[in-house]
Design a protein around this motif. Structure first.
Motif, PDB file in Angstrom:
ATOM      1  N   GLU A  52       0.643  -1.283   0.153  1.00  0.00           N
ATOM      2  CA  GLU A  52       0.019   0.204  -0.132  1.00  0.00           C
ATOM      3  C   GLU A  52       0.739   1.301   0.157  1.00  0.00           C
ATOM      4  O   GLU A  52       0.726   2.192  -0.764  1.00  0.00           O
ATOM      5  N   VAL A  53       2.102   1.238   0.839  1.00  0.00           N
ATOM      6  CA  VAL A  53       3.068   2.444   0.873  1.00  0.00           C
ATOM      7  C   VAL A  53       3.459   2.571  -0.702  1.00  0.00           C
ATOM      8  O   VAL A  53       3.815   3.659  -1.146  1.00  0.00           O
ATOM      9  N   TYR A  54       4.037   1.498  -1.111  1.00  0.00           N
ATOM     10  CA  TYR A  54       4.650   1.677  -2.406  1.00  0.00           C
ATOM     11  C   TYR A  54       3.703   2.139  -3.473  1.00  0.00           C
ATOM     12  O   TYR A  54       4.061   2.909  -4.325  1.00  0.00           O
ATOM     13  N   GLU A  55       2.315   1.637  -3.476  1.00  0.00           N
ATOM     14  CA  GLU A  55       1.648   2.076  -4.569  1.00  0.00           C
ATOM     15  C   GLU A  55       1.138   3.529  -4.349  1.00  0.00           C
ATOM     16  O   GLU A  55       0.728   4.134  -5.327  1.00  0.00           O
ATOM     17  N   LYS A  56       1.239   4.243  -3.096  1.00  0.00           N
ATOM     18  CA  LYS A  56       1.030   5.709  -3.042  1.00  0.00           C
ATOM     19  C   LYS A  56       2.275   6.477  -3.221  1.00  0.00           C
ATOM     20  O   LYS A  56       2.240   7.740  -3.385  1.00  0.00           O
ATOM     21  N   ARG A  68       3.919 -13.695   2.109  1.00  0.00           N
ATOM     22  CA  ARG A  68       4.617 -14.226   0.706  1.00  0.00           C
ATOM     23  C   ARG A  68       3.708 -13.353  -0.388  1.00  0.00           C
ATOM     24  O   ARG A  68       4.363 -13.178  -1.338  1.00  0.00           O
ATOM     25  N   GLN A  69       2.561 -13.418  -0.451  1.00  0.00           N
ATOM     26  CA  GLN A  69       1.605 -13.013  -1.601  1.00  0.00           C
ATOM     27  C   GLN A  69       1.958 -11.403  -1.611  1.00  0.00           C
ATOM     28  O   GLN A  69       2.128 -10.969  -2.828  1.00  0.00           O
ATOM     29  N   MET A  70       1.966 -10.892  -0.607  1.00  0.00           N
ATOM     30  CA  MET A  70       2.139  -9.377  -0.602  1.00  0.00           C
ATOM     31  C   MET A  70       3.500  -9.091  -1.168  1.00  0.00           C
ATOM     32  O   MET A  70       3.687  -8.157  -1.989  1.00  0.00           O
ATOM     33  N   VAL A  71       4.587  -9.774  -0.658  1.00  0.00           N
ATOM     34  CA  VAL A  71       6.093  -9.199  -1.372  1.00  0.00           C
ATOM     35  C   VAL A  71       6.222  -9.573  -2.910  1.00  0.00           C
ATOM     36  O   VAL A  71       7.042  -8.959  -3.509  1.00  0.00           O
ATOM     37  N   GLN A  72       5.350 -10.775  -3.344  1.00  0.00           N
ATOM     38  CA  GLN A  72       5.363 -11.080  -4.612  1.00  0.00           C
ATOM     39  C   GLN A  72       4.676 -10.020  -5.273  1.00  0.00           C
ATOM     40  O   GLN A  72       5.185  -9.638  -6.362  1.00  0.00           O
ATOM     41  N   ASP A  73       3.414  -9.494  -4.824  1.00  0.00           N
ATOM     42  CA  ASP A  73       2.837  -8.427  -5.559  1.00  0.00           C
ATOM     43  C   ASP A  73       3.854  -7.184  -5.578  1.00  0.00           C
ATOM     44  O   ASP A  73       3.760  -6.538  -6.392  1.00  0.00           O
ATOM     45  N   LEU A  74       4.297  -6.947  -4.505  1.00  0.00           N
ATOM     46  CA  LEU A  74       5.386  -5.698  -4.312  1.00  0.00           C
ATOM     47  C   LEU A  74       6.443  -5.814  -5.276  1.00  0.00           C
ATOM     48  O   LEU A  74       6.746  -4.876  -6.003  1.00  0.00           O
ATOM     49  N   THR A  75       6.975  -7.073  -5.444  1.00  0.00           N
ATOM     50  CA  THR A  75       8.091  -7.252  -6.455  1.00  0.00           C
ATOM     51  C   THR A  75       7.818  -6.785  -7.697  1.00  0.00           C
ATOM     52  O   THR A  75       8.402  -6.261  -8.362  1.00  0.00           O
ATOM     53  N   ASP A  76       6.688  -7.542  -8.081  1.00  0.00           N
ATOM     54  CA  ASP A  76       6.043  -7.503  -9.316  1.00  0.00           C
ATOM     55  C   ASP A  76       5.790  -6.013  -9.785  1.00  0.00           C
ATOM     56  O   ASP A  76       6.024  -5.569 -10.830  1.00  0.00           O
ATOM     57  N   ALA A  95       6.919  -3.314  -8.545  1.00  0.00           N
ATOM     58  CA  ALA A  95       8.299  -2.490  -8.904  1.00  0.00           C
ATOM     59  C   ALA A  95       8.896  -2.589  -9.847  1.00  0.00           C
ATOM     60  O   ALA A  95       9.460  -2.025 -10.668  1.00  0.00           O
ATOM     61  N   HIS A  96       8.998  -3.970 -10.429  1.00  0.00           N
ATOM     62  CA  HIS A  96       9.661  -4.453 -11.596  1.00  0.00           C
ATOM     63  C   HIS A  96       8.813  -3.650 -12.583  1.00  0.00           C
ATOM     64  O   HIS A  96       9.260  -3.110 -13.663  1.00  0.00           O
ATOM     65  N   ALA A  97       7.324  -3.771 -12.564  1.00  0.00           N
ATOM     66  CA  ALA A  97       6.705  -3.101 -13.651  1.00  0.00           C
ATOM     67  C   ALA A  97       7.006  -1.800 -13.860  1.00  0.00           C
ATOM     68  O   ALA A  97       6.877  -1.131 -14.899  1.00  0.00           O
ATOM     69  N   ASP A  98       7.498  -1.104 -12.900  1.00  0.00           N
ATOM     70  CA  ASP A  98       7.713   0.476 -12.722  1.00  0.00           C
ATOM     71  C   ASP A  98       9.224   0.653 -13.001  1.00  0.00           C
ATOM     72  O   ASP A  98       9.497   1.663 -12.761  1.00  0.00           O
ATOM     73  N   GLY A  99      10.009  -0.358 -13.326  1.00  0.00           N
ATOM     74  CA  GLY A  99      11.226  -0.167 -13.783  1.00  0.00           C
ATOM     75  C   GLY A  99      12.199   0.025 -12.536  1.00  0.00           C
ATOM     76  O   GLY A  99      13.351   0.471 -12.902  1.00  0.00           O
ATOM     77  N   HIS A 106       1.305   6.804   8.941  1.00  0.00           N
ATOM     78  CA  HIS A 106      -0.216   6.521   9.461  1.00  0.00           C
ATOM     79  C   HIS A 106      -1.073   7.733   9.453  1.00  0.00           C
ATOM     80  O   HIS A 106      -2.156   7.848   9.038  1.00  0.00           O
ATOM     81  N   GLY A 107      -0.526   8.935   9.892  1.00  0.00           N
ATOM     82  CA  GLY A 107      -1.217   9.988  10.188  1.00  0.00           C
ATOM     83  C   GLY A 107      -1.153  10.918   8.813  1.00  0.00           C
ATOM     84  O   GLY A 107      -2.145  11.751   8.827  1.00  0.00           O
ATOM     85  N   ASP A 108      -0.030  10.631   8.253  1.00  0.00           N
ATOM     86  CA  ASP A 108       0.023  11.442   6.753  1.00  0.00           C
ATOM     87  C   ASP A 108       0.659  10.578   5.714  1.00  0.00           C
ATOM     88  O   ASP A 108       1.741  10.436   5.601  1.00  0.00           O
ATOM     89  N   PRO A 109      -0.243   9.900   4.963  1.00  0.00           N
ATOM     90  CA  PRO A 109       0.004   9.059   3.971  1.00  0.00           C
ATOM     91  C   PRO A 109       0.999   9.484   2.786  1.00  0.00           C
ATOM     92  O   PRO A 109       1.910   9.036   2.189  1.00  0.00           O
ATOM     93  N   GLU A 110       0.920  10.909   2.653  1.00  0.00           N
ATOM     94  CA  GLU A 110       1.904  11.448   1.740  1.00  0.00           C
ATOM     95  C   GLU A 110       3.099  11.843   2.112  1.00  0.00           C
ATOM     96  O   GLU A 110       3.878  12.311   1.565  1.00  0.00           O
ATOM     97  N   SER A 111       3.400  11.696   3.353  1.00  0.00           N
ATOM     98  CA  SER A 111       4.679  11.910   4.041  1.00  0.00           C
ATOM     99  C   SER A 111       5.863  11.384   3.748  1.00  0.00           C
ATOM    100  O   SER A 111       6.798  11.665   3.378  1.00  0.00           O
TER     101      SER A 111
END
Length: 240
Positions: free
Chosen positions: A21-25, A43-51, A53-57, A205-210
């Motif tokens: 979630e942090v990465y996607e924001k 396991r599934q979350m870090v696979q999705d995260l890896t994929d 990030a790779h898709a974003d270069g 947590h208090g400021d997602p854009e931080s």
């Protein structure tokens, strides 16, 4: 870039549960490298995260925080299965052999003797320099990870300088990097780059854009600092 930044999606040596979630924001196009740890990783979350990030270069680094033999072996297999770009682990010759194959992640071993939780560096400057020199000539090794701020017996910057001068591969500084002065010191000492986790994520947590604001500032600092000739710049860049 004078010095490279690897965003660790971790806190207190554990992958944060909201890493994806942090990465996607994140809204920082210039960020090239992210990382997480085996401990706390769904396991599934870090696979999705890896994929994602790779898709974003971007490049993905997995650090193995479980230092037991079994934990290191399981973590190495996790890195291979996920398809990450680098695996950070204890130095083991069999790991270098296992990762010295086409398509495998690069092996970036920790420099020095580490103990405790969180990890503490126990080696002297001479020991670090000797190991960096020796392992630079080992096939299957792509770079090194040094934790100079996880000890108090020696000057941290001097440790980076000694290791970087002895290595002909990039030296990534991990653990305890929090401010602009340290970033400048690492670049000046010849470090290839540094990681930062909790210090970049603390207010999310208090400021997602931080996180995006903090990462943007870190990238600006990385572009400004001068880099000294070192193993980081004598060799072809290993992390895209």
């Amino acid at each position: 870039m004078a010095v490279n930044f690897v965003l660790m999606l971790t806190e207190k040596d554990v992958t944060i549960p909201d890493a994806l979630e942090v990465y996607e924001k994140l809204a920082v196009d210039s960020l090239r490298n992210i990382a997480f740890k085996d401990v706390g990783a769904d396991r599934q979350m870090v696979q999705d995260l890896t994929d994602a990030a790779h898709a974003d270069g971007r490049s993905v680094l997995l650090e193995l925080a479980d230092m037991s033999d079994r934990g290191q072996e399981q973590g190495l297999q996790l890195g291979v299965d996920l398809g990450v770009d680098q695996v950070v682990a204890r130095w083991r010759a069999d790991f270098a052999d296992a990762l010295a194959t086409d398509g495998a992640p690069e092996y970036w071993p920790f420099l020095g003797s580490l103990s405790g939780s969180p990890l503490v560096l126990d080696s002297t400057p001479d020991e670090l320099a000797a190991q960096a020199d020796e392992l630079s000539r080992v096939g299957g090794v792509g770079g090194f990870v040094l934790m100079p701020y996880r000890q108090s017996a020696f000057d941290a910057v001097a440790l980076v300088e000694r290791a970087s001068a002895a290595a002909t591969l990039p030296v990534l500084v991990a653990g305890g990097v929090r401010d602009a002065e340290q970033i400048d010191d690492i670049a000046g000492a010849g470090g290839w780059g540094f990681t930062m986790g909790g210090a970049a994520l603390a207010e999310r947590h208090g400021d997602p854009e931080s996180v995006s604001r903090r990462v943007t500032e870190i990238m600006r600092l990385c572009e400004k600092v001068p880099a000294r000739q070192s193993g980081a710049t004598r060799t072809e860049e290993k992390v895209k």
